[in-house]
Write an enzyme that holds these catalytic residues in place. Structure first.
Site: not given
Length: 325
Positions: A23, A28, A30, A45, A134
């Site tokens: 992901g 950045g 993952v 990450k 977020d």
């Protein structure tokens, strides 16, 4: 790391072997990684840029140590030349965004469980003096539970900030994701827990309707409607005082409308393993550190010595029996 052919190479900082990309986050990519030291799978990450603001965010994120069953916070980090990674628990069930894409609108009981767990996570995050900034379905990870009760974990703290933190944006503007960010957050207001509550309300509406925030038209009818209207109020003063306050209201609604008695449905949402199995890294293919190889050789040597010792004892016992017999 991963070489140009896509094959896992030497461990980052002699510890983390990056095996496959699973992901991407705010800072950045993952990866599923193997921790040579603990011999366990982790999520790693990888920082994609090295400018000062990104590095400061990295230091801030890897420094978060919020221990809670519904939070995925960094557990370790390593740097190797221009590659910087930090690690966290490997969560295998994908995200709430994946679940919505597959299933569409979720049953009210299921949505209520996810909202309750998200609010629990925000209680822990806000108690640590952190605002996530977020909250959205793509950042809500799911443990593999099949059709049983879901287990949500809030992740990706790439743009999180403390309420007294130095601002990382040089000019006023939105930090977060359009639609989930509250009106005042979108206008560049300082971090505040009420911003996360607004986003949680938008997420909950999406759970019930399948409609993303920019296309939502009010609050859907149902037992959760009063709480969702409060969470998504334009004026932050009209929102719940805290995540704990919002969770109390949700629990009262659940008790009144029997939303707490979650029961799996044969045709209900299913959270399955989205990662599959990965081969255990081997020294021959991944160039694991000599220390790991030495540990492997040492274990074999110990087993061999133990077998020889046991054989010697057995022979002695046989000889002694014959002498005495």
């Amino acid at each position: 790391m991963i070489d140009s052919s896509g094959t896992p190479g030497a461990p980052v900082a002699g510890r983390y072997v990056l095996v496959d990309r699973i992901g991407a986050g705010a800072m950045g990519s993952v990866w599923r990684a193997y921790d040579v030291r603990t011999q366990a799978w982790v999520a790693a990450k990888v920082l994609t840029q090295t400018n000062s603001a990104m590095l400061l965010r990295f230091v801030r994120e890897q420094g978060l140590r919020i221990r809670h069953p519904h939070v995925v916070a960094p557990t370790g980090w390593a740097a190797d030349d221009d590659v910087v990674v930090f690690t966290m628990d490997l969560v295998r069930g994908g995200t709430v965004a994946d679940l919505l894409a597959e299933h569409g609108p979720l049953p009210t009981e299921y949505a209520a469980v996810l909202l309750d767990q998200l609010l629990q996570a925000l209680c822990a995050v806000h108690a640590a003096g952190v605002v996530h900034r977020d909250v959205k379905p793509a950042n809500l990870l799911l443990e593999v539970t099949g059709r049983a009760r879901p287990h949500l974990r809030l992740g990706d703290f790439g743009v999180a900030a403390t309420t007294d933190a130095v601002r990382l944006t040089s000019v006023p503007g939105m930090v977060g994701t359009e639609g989930y960010a509250s009106p005042e957050q979108a206008a560049g207001a300082p971090p505040d827990p009420s911003h996360d509550l607004y986003a949680a309300g938008r997420v909950a509406i999406q759970l019930l309707t399948g409609v993303p925030p920019l296309l939502q038209r009010g609050v859907p009818e149902g037992p959760l409607a009063p709480l969702l209207a409060s969470l998504t109020a334009t004026d932050p003063a009209d929102r719940p005082r805290s995540a704990a306050d919002a969770q109390r209201r949700l629990l009262l609604i659940g008790a009144e409308h029997s939303l707490g008695g979650f029961r799996p449905r044969p045709d209900g949402p299913e959270v399955h393993d989205r990662l599959g199995e990965a081969s255990m890294p081997l020294r021959q293919s991944l160039a694991l550190p000599e220390a790991a190889a030495r540990r492997t050789r040492s274990s074999a040597q110990v087993l061999t010595a133990a077998a020889c010792f046991a054989s010697a004892i057995a022979l002695c016992a046989v000889a002694l029996t014959r002498l005495l017999g």
